[in-house]
Design an enzyme around this catalytic site. Structure first.
Site, PDB file in Angstrom:
ATOM      1  N   LYS A  76       0.826  -1.217   0.000  1.00  0.00           N
ATOM      2  CA  LYS A  76       0.000   0.000   0.000  1.00  0.00           C
ATOM      3  C   LYS A  76       0.866   1.275   0.000  1.00  0.00           C
ATOM      4  CE  LYS A  76      -4.027  -2.230   2.127  1.00  0.00           C
ATOM      5  NZ  LYS A  76      -5.067  -2.101   3.188  1.00  0.00           N
TER       6      LYS A  76
ATOM      7  N   TYR B 122     -12.416  -1.446  -3.988  1.00  0.00           N
ATOM      8  CA  TYR B 122     -12.963  -1.627  -2.639  1.00  0.00           C
ATOM      9  C   TYR B 122     -14.485  -1.444  -2.589  1.00  0.00           C
ATOM     10  CZ  TYR B 122      -8.312  -1.919  -0.483  1.00  0.00           C
ATOM     11  OH  TYR B 122      -7.053  -2.318  -0.098  1.00  0.00           O
TER      12      TYR B 122
ATOM     13  N   ASN C 290      -2.185   0.089   6.693  1.00  0.00           N
ATOM     14  CA  ASN C 290      -1.682  -1.176   7.235  1.00  0.00           C
ATOM     15  C   ASN C 290      -0.793  -1.956   6.271  1.00  0.00           C
ATOM     16  OD1 ASN C 290      -3.709  -1.949   5.541  1.00  0.00           O
ATOM     17  ND2 ASN C 290      -4.928  -3.026   7.076  1.00  0.00           N
TER      18      ASN C 290
ATOM     19  N   HIS D 260      -2.242  -5.420   1.387  1.00  0.00           N
ATOM     20  CA  HIS D 260      -3.549  -6.043   1.166  1.00  0.00           C
ATOM     21  C   HIS D 260      -3.329  -7.531   0.935  1.00  0.00           C
ATOM     22  CE1 HIS D 260      -7.528  -6.851  -0.555  1.00  0.00           C
ATOM     23  NE2 HIS D 260      -6.902  -7.546  -1.481  1.00  0.00           N
TER      24      HIS D 260
ATOM     25  N   GLU E 222      -9.539  -9.977  -7.976  1.00  0.00           N
ATOM     26  CA  GLU E 222      -8.570  -8.898  -7.740  1.00  0.00           C
ATOM     27  C   GLU E 222      -7.365  -9.008  -8.667  1.00  0.00           C
ATOM     28  OE1 GLU E 222     -10.016  -8.498  -3.097  1.00  0.00           O
ATOM     29  OE2 GLU E 222      -7.974  -9.184  -3.494  1.00  0.00           O
TER      30      GLU E 222
HETATM   31  N1  UDP Z   1      -9.870  -0.229   7.066  1.00  0.00           N
HETATM   32  C1  UDP Z   1      -9.922   0.969   7.776  1.00  0.00           C
HETATM   33  N2  UDP Z   1     -10.641   0.998   8.949  1.00  0.00           N
HETATM   34  C2  UDP Z   1     -11.310  -0.089   9.420  1.00  0.00           C
HETATM   35  C3  UDP Z   1     -11.263  -1.285   8.692  1.00  0.00           C
HETATM   36  C4  UDP Z   1     -10.531  -1.322   7.507  1.00  0.00           C
HETATM   37  O1  UDP Z   1      -9.339   1.969   7.367  1.00  0.00           O
HETATM   38  O2  UDP Z   1     -11.954   0.004  10.473  1.00  0.00           O
HETATM   39  C5  UDP Z   1      -9.101  -0.266   5.794  1.00  0.00           C
HETATM   40  C6  UDP Z   1      -7.760  -0.993   5.955  1.00  0.00           C
HETATM   41  O3  UDP Z   1      -6.807  -0.382   5.095  1.00  0.00           O
HETATM   42  C7  UDP Z   1      -8.118  -2.383   5.489  1.00  0.00           C
HETATM   43  C8  UDP Z   1      -9.097  -2.088   4.360  1.00  0.00           C
HETATM   44  O4  UDP Z   1      -9.834  -0.979   4.808  1.00  0.00           O
HETATM   45  O5  UDP Z   1      -6.979  -3.118   5.076  1.00  0.00           O
HETATM   46  C9  UDP Z   1     -10.046  -3.207   3.990  1.00  0.00           C
HETATM   47  O6  UDP Z   1     -10.706  -3.645   5.161  1.00  0.00           O
HETATM   48  P1  UDP Z   1     -10.889  -5.186   5.492  1.00  0.00           P
HETATM   49  O7  UDP Z   1     -11.861  -5.300   6.612  1.00  0.00           O
HETATM   50  O8  UDP Z   1     -11.178  -5.930   4.233  1.00  0.00           O
HETATM   51  O9  UDP Z   1      -9.444  -5.602   6.081  1.00  0.00           O
HETATM   52  P2  UDP Z   1      -8.306  -6.540   5.451  1.00  0.00           P
HETATM   53  O10 UDP Z   1      -8.976  -7.630   4.668  1.00  0.00           O
HETATM   54  O11 UDP Z   1      -7.439  -5.652   4.592  1.00  0.00           O
HETATM   55  O12 UDP Z   1      -7.541  -7.069   6.641  1.00  0.00           O
HETATM   56 MG    MG Z   2     -10.351  -7.499   3.151  1.00  0.00          MG
END
Ligand code: UDP
Ligand code: MG
Length: 139
Positions: free
Chosen positions: A11, A51, A114, A117, A128
């Site tokens: 990212k 997204y 974070n 992805h 994806e």
């Molecule tokens: N994210 C965020 N706040 C939240 C949850 C998710 O900013 O409370 C962002 C974060 O960058 C995350 C992405 O949205 O990686 C997609 O969320 P997901 O729940 O799919 O998490 P992931 O699969 O990436 O662990």
């Molecule tokens: Mg996810």
């Protein structure tokens, strides 16, 4: 049917902080083969489409602007049990909850920023990967 591929992005903040090499090293050390890879940048339209599943979530707007804020690295990875092994390698969404030794524990700045992805299912890994790479790039 389980497949052996997953999709990842390094990212924007991890790219900006100079962590591409270190993260790829961790991915290689964990036994993933890089099938396809490119450094690119998402427009807000493309980030919004990628997204779209999170459209109704409160963090969607911030997520879209963050993911289009600078270059990313997109890659298709191959390994037995790729989706779940890669999720284990990256750790929990929130780095404060990610296990020691995970990529997010080491490189993530926050729950939003974070570092990486990882696809959450074989079906999404396929969707994806084809979002970023043509059929000629997925060998
Ligand atoms: N994210 C965020 N706040 C939240 C949850 C998710 O900013 O409370 C962002 C974060 O960058 C995350 C992405 O949205 O990686 C997609 O969320 P997901 O729940 O799919 O998490 P992931 O699969 O990436 O662990
Ligand atoms: Mg996810």
């Amino acid at each position: 049917m389980a497949t052996n591929r997953t999709f990842t992005m390094i990212k924007p903040e991890a790219v900006a902080n100079g962590h591409i090499g270190a993260i790829l090293e961790r991915i290689n050390a964990a036994g993933f083969r890089i099938v396809s890879m490119k450094k690119t940048e998402l427009t807000s339209e493309l980030a919004g489409a990628f997204y779209a599943v999170h459209k109704e979530r409160p963090f969607y707007g911030e997520l879209v602007s963050y993911m289009s804020s600078g270059p990313i690295v997109a890659a298709i990875l191959e390994k037995d049990n790729a989706v779940s092994d890669f999720r284990a390698l990256i750790g929990a969404t929130d780095p404060s909850e990610a296990a020691d030794g995970t990529i997010r524990k080491e490189f993530a700045e926050s729950k939003a920023k974070n570092a990486v992805h990882g696809s959450d299912s074989d079906e999404n890994a396929e969707i994806e990967g084809t979002f970023f790479f043509s059929q000629f790039e997925r060998f």
